[in-house]
Design an enzyme around this catalytic site. Structure first.
Site, PDB file in Angstrom:
ATOM      1  N   GLY A  44       0.820  -1.201   0.000  1.00  0.00           N
ATOM      2  CA  GLY A  44       0.000   0.000   0.000  1.00  0.00           C
ATOM      3  C   GLY A  44       0.857   1.255   0.000  1.00  0.00           C
ATOM      4  N   GLN A  49       2.978   9.943   1.129  1.00  0.00           N
ATOM      5  CA  GLN A  49       4.251   9.217   1.060  1.00  0.00           C
ATOM      6  C   GLN A  49       5.034   9.541  -0.207  1.00  0.00           C
ATOM      7  OE1 GLN A  49       2.326   5.225   2.035  1.00  0.00           O
ATOM      8  NE2 GLN A  49       4.283   5.087   3.078  1.00  0.00           N
ATOM      9  N   CYS A  88       6.015   0.066   7.150  1.00  0.00           N
ATOM     10  CA  CYS A  88       5.590   1.215   6.353  1.00  0.00           C
ATOM     11  C   CYS A  88       6.758   1.631   5.462  1.00  0.00           C
ATOM     12  CB  CYS A  88       5.189   2.360   7.283  1.00  0.00           C
ATOM     13  SG  CYS A  88       4.645   3.839   6.417  1.00  0.00           S
ATOM     14  N   LEU A  89       6.467   1.912   4.200  1.00  0.00           N
ATOM     15  CA  LEU A  89       7.540   2.319   3.273  1.00  0.00           C
ATOM     16  C   LEU A  89       8.177   3.644   3.703  1.00  0.00           C
ATOM     17  CD1 LEU A  89       5.888   1.356  -0.142  1.00  0.00           C
ATOM     18  CD2 LEU A  89       7.754   0.165   1.041  1.00  0.00           C
ATOM     19  N   HIS A 130      -4.356   1.200   7.453  1.00  0.00           N
ATOM     20  CA  HIS A 130      -3.012   1.784   7.527  1.00  0.00           C
ATOM     21  C   HIS A 130      -2.884   2.955   6.541  1.00  0.00           C
ATOM     22  CE1 HIS A 130       1.553   1.336   7.778  1.00  0.00           C
ATOM     23  NE2 HIS A 130       1.378   2.122   6.737  1.00  0.00           N
ATOM     24  N   GLU A 131      -3.323   2.732   5.300  1.00  0.00           N
ATOM     25  CA  GLU A 131      -3.191   3.775   4.263  1.00  0.00           C
ATOM     26  C   GLU A 131      -4.122   4.944   4.546  1.00  0.00           C
ATOM     27  OE1 GLU A 131      -0.660   3.537   2.469  1.00  0.00           O
ATOM     28  OE2 GLU A 131      -0.315   1.444   2.999  1.00  0.00           O
ATOM     29  N   HIS A 134      -2.705   7.485   6.792  1.00  0.00           N
ATOM     30  CA  HIS A 134      -1.731   8.399   6.168  1.00  0.00           C
ATOM     31  C   HIS A 134      -2.408   9.692   5.690  1.00  0.00           C
ATOM     32  CE1 HIS A 134       2.153   6.396   6.023  1.00  0.00           C
ATOM     33  NE2 HIS A 134       1.632   5.275   5.575  1.00  0.00           N
TER      34      HIS A 134
HETATM   35 NI    NI Z   1       2.588   3.440   5.646  1.00  0.00          NI
END
Ligand code: NI
Length: 170
Positions: A44, A49, A88-89, A130-131, A134
């Site tokens: 995701g 991000q 998380c990226l 999670h997304e 953000h």
């Molecule tokens: Ni994340």
């Protein structure tokens, strides 16, 4: 391939604004986000991000069709919760258990502005939550108590320092 912003960057803490025009720019952004997600080997990726403070995130679970969520809204969550180790990226290399509802219902628009609703469970429900966080400037570590949150940040910083040192040597 878009640059992925890391923890400490302001854009990750900002609340996103709605997308109002479903034009070529939105299609290009969502395609670029899906490519970036694939390249980063993630499941995701949300607008902030990649430095875009807009309500958009993409999800691509292996073996499933990728989904683009625009102006999403989680309209229902199960009372039943579960624990899953999240990463998380934007905080690469570290992971921590997070408690979240097991099922969610989400309404969103696709790249053409068409509304859809998904009832999700399993990994999809997890990634959606999670997304979606953000888009409100929230990271998974914000679900942890202060001590655990600090632990994750310290582990990330340590890994980051080591990586930087290795880079400096070559
Ligand atoms: Ni994340």
């Amino acid at each position: 391939m878009l640059d992925i912003y890391k923890i400490g960057d302001e854009v990750l803490t900002e609340k996103c604004s709605d997308i109002t025009e479903f034009d070529e720019a939105v299609r290009m952004l969502s395609d670029a986000m899906l490519d970036t997600l694939e390249e980063a080997d993630g499941v995701g990726l949300a607008g902030p991000q990649v430095g875009v403070s807009k309500k958009i995130f993409v999800v691509h679970i292996r073996g499933e069709k990728p989904i683009v969520f625009i102006n999403p809204s989680i309209i229902a969550t199960s009372i039943e919760t579960g624990v899953y180790e999240e990463g998380c990226l934007s905080i690469p290399g570290v992971y921590h258990d997070v408690v979240r509802p097991l099922r969610v219902t989400i309404q969103a628009q696709d790249v053409n502005g068409k509304a859809f609703t998904i009832e999700a469970d399993g990994l999809l429900a997890r990634v959606i939550q999670h997304e979606n966080d953000h888009l409100y400037g929230k990271l998974y570590i914000d679900h942890l108590d202060e001590k655990e949150r600090d632990k994750v940040i310290r582990a990330y910083e340590k890994k980051n320092r080591i990586r930087r040192r290795q880079k400096a040597r070559v």
